[in-house]
Design an enzyme around this catalytic site. Structure first.
Site, short mmCIF file in Angstrom:
data_model
loop_
_atom_site.label_atom_id
_atom_site.label_comp_id
_atom_site.label_asym_id
_atom_site.label_seq_id
_atom_site.Cartn_x
_atom_site.Cartn_y
_atom_site.Cartn_z
N GLY A 13 30.03 38.06 38.80
CA GLY A 13 31.44 38.46 38.81
C GLY A 13 32.01 38.58 37.41
N TYR A 14 33.26 38.92 37.36
CA TYR A 14 33.93 39.18 36.08
C TYR A 14 33.88 37.95 35.17
CZ TYR A 14 38.00 40.22 33.05
OH TYR A 14 38.85 40.40 31.99
N SER A 37 28.64 40.41 46.97
CA SER A 37 29.63 40.87 47.95
C SER A 37 30.81 41.54 47.27
CB SER A 37 30.12 39.71 48.83
OG SER A 37 30.84 38.79 48.05
N SER A 127 43.51 28.44 39.56
CA SER A 127 44.38 29.53 39.10
C SER A 127 45.78 29.02 38.85
CB SER A 127 44.42 30.59 40.20
OG SER A 127 45.48 31.49 39.99
N ALA A 128 46.47 29.70 37.94
CA ALA A 128 47.88 29.40 37.69
C ALA A 128 48.72 29.69 38.93
CB ALA A 128 48.37 30.24 36.52
N TYR A 152 44.92 33.06 49.78
CA TYR A 152 44.11 32.95 48.55
C TYR A 152 44.60 31.75 47.72
CZ TYR A 152 43.27 33.66 43.58
OH TYR A 152 42.97 33.46 42.26
N LYS A 156 42.85 27.85 46.70
CA LYS A 156 42.75 27.23 45.37
C LYS A 156 43.31 25.80 45.42
CE LYS A 156 40.85 30.64 43.15
NZ LYS A 156 39.41 30.55 42.91
N ASN A 201 44.17 45.78 42.04
CA ASN A 201 45.43 45.06 42.26
C ASN A 201 46.00 44.56 40.95
OD1 ASN A 201 45.37 45.01 45.21
ND2 ASN A 201 43.56 43.72 44.93
N LEU A 203 46.81 44.22 36.85
CA LEU A 203 47.46 45.13 35.90
C LEU A 203 46.49 45.85 34.95
CD1 LEU A 203 50.08 46.25 34.69
CD2 LEU A 203 50.22 44.18 33.28
C1 UD1 Z 1 47.31 37.63 40.44
C2 UD1 Z 1 47.42 36.50 41.40
C3 UD1 Z 1 46.71 35.32 40.84
C4 UD1 Z 1 45.27 35.66 40.55
C5 UD1 Z 1 45.24 36.82 39.59
C6 UD1 Z 1 43.83 37.28 39.30
C7 UD1 Z 1 49.46 35.60 42.54
C8 UD1 Z 1 50.94 35.69 42.61
N1 UD1 Z 1 48.85 36.31 41.62
O1 UD1 Z 1 48.08 37.28 39.29
O2 UD1 Z 1 46.73 34.26 41.73
O3 UD1 Z 1 44.60 34.57 40.02
O4 UD1 Z 1 45.97 37.91 40.14
O5 UD1 Z 1 43.28 37.99 40.37
O6 UD1 Z 1 48.87 34.93 43.31
N2 UD1 Z 1 51.69 44.76 37.83
C9 UD1 Z 1 52.29 46.02 37.76
N3 UD1 Z 1 51.60 47.09 38.20
C10 UD1 Z 1 50.33 47.01 38.71
C11 UD1 Z 1 49.71 45.73 38.78
C12 UD1 Z 1 50.42 44.62 38.33
O7 UD1 Z 1 53.43 46.13 37.32
O8 UD1 Z 1 49.76 48.03 39.10
C13 UD1 Z 1 52.41 43.58 37.34
C14 UD1 Z 1 52.65 42.54 38.41
O9 UD1 Z 1 53.84 42.79 39.07
C15 UD1 Z 1 52.68 41.25 37.58
C16 UD1 Z 1 51.76 41.55 36.39
O10 UD1 Z 1 51.61 42.96 36.36
O11 UD1 Z 1 53.97 41.05 37.11
C17 UD1 Z 1 50.40 40.92 36.54
O12 UD1 Z 1 49.87 41.26 37.81
P1 UD1 Z 1 48.37 40.95 38.23
O13 UD1 Z 1 47.43 41.48 37.20
O14 UD1 Z 1 48.16 41.39 39.63
O15 UD1 Z 1 48.28 39.37 38.11
P2 UD1 Z 1 49.19 38.24 38.79
O16 UD1 Z 1 49.95 38.78 39.91
O17 UD1 Z 1 49.92 37.57 37.69
#
Ligand code: UD1
Length: 341
Positions: A13-14, A37, A127-128, A152, A156, A201, A203
């Protein structure tokens, strides 16, 4: 002195692949298992290319206890780093049983076999997310956990508690939970990195896929939060720094330096960066423009979370060192490698 052997579950994994590289570079022997998987054999090939040699790898599903028992029978190791788990928050809301089954059964199998085979050290990937929407920022390890808002997140929290209870009950059982903030970036060789399946999912993979033209436009989920620029604040930690934190934790366990049988550490940079700031930094670091639009908030997102890393800095002797611009360049280099750009 010869170092211990470490079993890495989910090592394709990553975070697992980067940690495998860091452990071997630090002189540990490593046994990697993964069932692919949510990962690819190419990650193992990437690790081997970086290291310039073969590694010990077995394709094993940690949910299959008898198959996992075989790994314990064939290999001596003192320590397991348990990465093998599903991690998509949204999917866990629609398929909770898939998450509880996979994340908890595999974990129980690992713990039971660690006990049965008298292998003492368990390092768990937490995880945070356990902090939820904290009242006081940055969060320390003492910040109260909030009730989980997804299956999820619940896995944790439950896994942390199970490890705490095992460490309290069994004399020869030691545990460390590392609470990761937002892992980003890739190995500078661009031979390993994050490999999201389908629409990302998270960012940074969404940013790099947009830059590569795979996605048309990045959606920024909300600019009306009570933060300096209205977008969410996160603590983006380079995956190489994160990998090194695992090495520091394994050193601590195998050198019998723990102050308690169960310890928790925040693993972040301690610096909040907003989503909009990250986009600008990515554009500047890589000399390109990203198409993005502001859309509504994503349900379940917390406005802000970043780490107080004092404990990890002092006790693990570890500190995040990578520059965010380098991290964002490595993320883009990895995406280009994947797409042959
Ligand atoms: C999420 C999970 C965290 C998990 C982590 C790694 C929650 C709330 N969050 O963190 O448990 O460990 O992923 O898989 O449980 N964003 C955008 N556009 C996008 C994608 C994200 O604006 O297309 C924003 C989100 O709204 C957020 C930030 O970027 O504010 C980070 O998002 P993301 O990378 O998904 O991480 P988290 O939600 O912080």
């Amino acid at each position: 002195m010869k170092k211990d052997t470490v079993l890495v579950s989910g090592g394709a994994g990553y975070i697992g692949s980067h940690t495998t590289v860091a452990l071997i570079e630090a002189g540990y022997d490593v046994v990697v298992i993964d069932n692919f998987s949510n990962s690819e054999p190419s990650a193992i090939e990437g690790v081997e290319k970086i290291l310039g040699r073969k590694i010990t790898f077995e394709q094993v599903d940690t949910c299959d206890k008898e198959a996992l028992r075989g790994v314990f029978e064939r290999h001596e190791f003192s320590t397991v780093i348990h990465f093998a788990a599903f991690k998509a928050v949204g999917e866990s809301m629609t398929e909770p049983l898939k998450y509880y089954q996979n994340n908890l059964v595999s974990y129980m199998n690992v713990l039971e076999l660690m006990k049965e085979f008298k292998r003492p050290n368990v390092l768990f990937s937490s995880s945070a997310t356990v902090y939820g929407e904290a009242e006081v920022l940055p969060v320390t390890e003492q910040t109260p956990r909030q009730p989980a808002t997804s299956p999820y997140g619940n896995t944790k929290q439950m896994a942390e508690d199970i490890l705490r209870d095992c460490c309290a009950a069994y004399p020869d059982f030691y545990g460390i939970a590392l609470r990761y903030f937002n892992p980003v970036g890739a190995h500078p060789s661009a031979l390993i990195g994050e490999l999201p399946r389908g629409v990302p999912n998270n960012l940074v993979p969404f940013i790099t896929q947009t830059a590569a033209g795979v996605r048309e436009c990045l959606s920024v989920f909300g600019n009306d939060y009570d933060t300096p620029d209205g977008s969410c604040l996160r603590d983006f930690i380079d995956v190489l720094d994160l990998a090194k934190a695992h090495v520091a934790a394994v050193d601590r366990m195998t050198q019998h330096k723990m102050d308690a049988k169960y310890e928790i550490f925040n693993i972040g940079t301690g610096r909040p960066v907003s989503v909009l700031e990250l986009i600008t930094r990515f554009e500047k670091a890589n000399g390109l423009k990203l198409p993005y639009k502001i859309v509504g908030r994503r349900s379940g997102d917390v406005p802000a979370v970043w780490a107080d890393t004092t404990l990890a800095n002092k006790v693990l002797g570890w500190k995040a060192e990578r520059d965010l611009d380098d991290t964002l360049r490595s993320a883009w280099a990895w995406e280009k490698h994947l797409r042959n750009l």
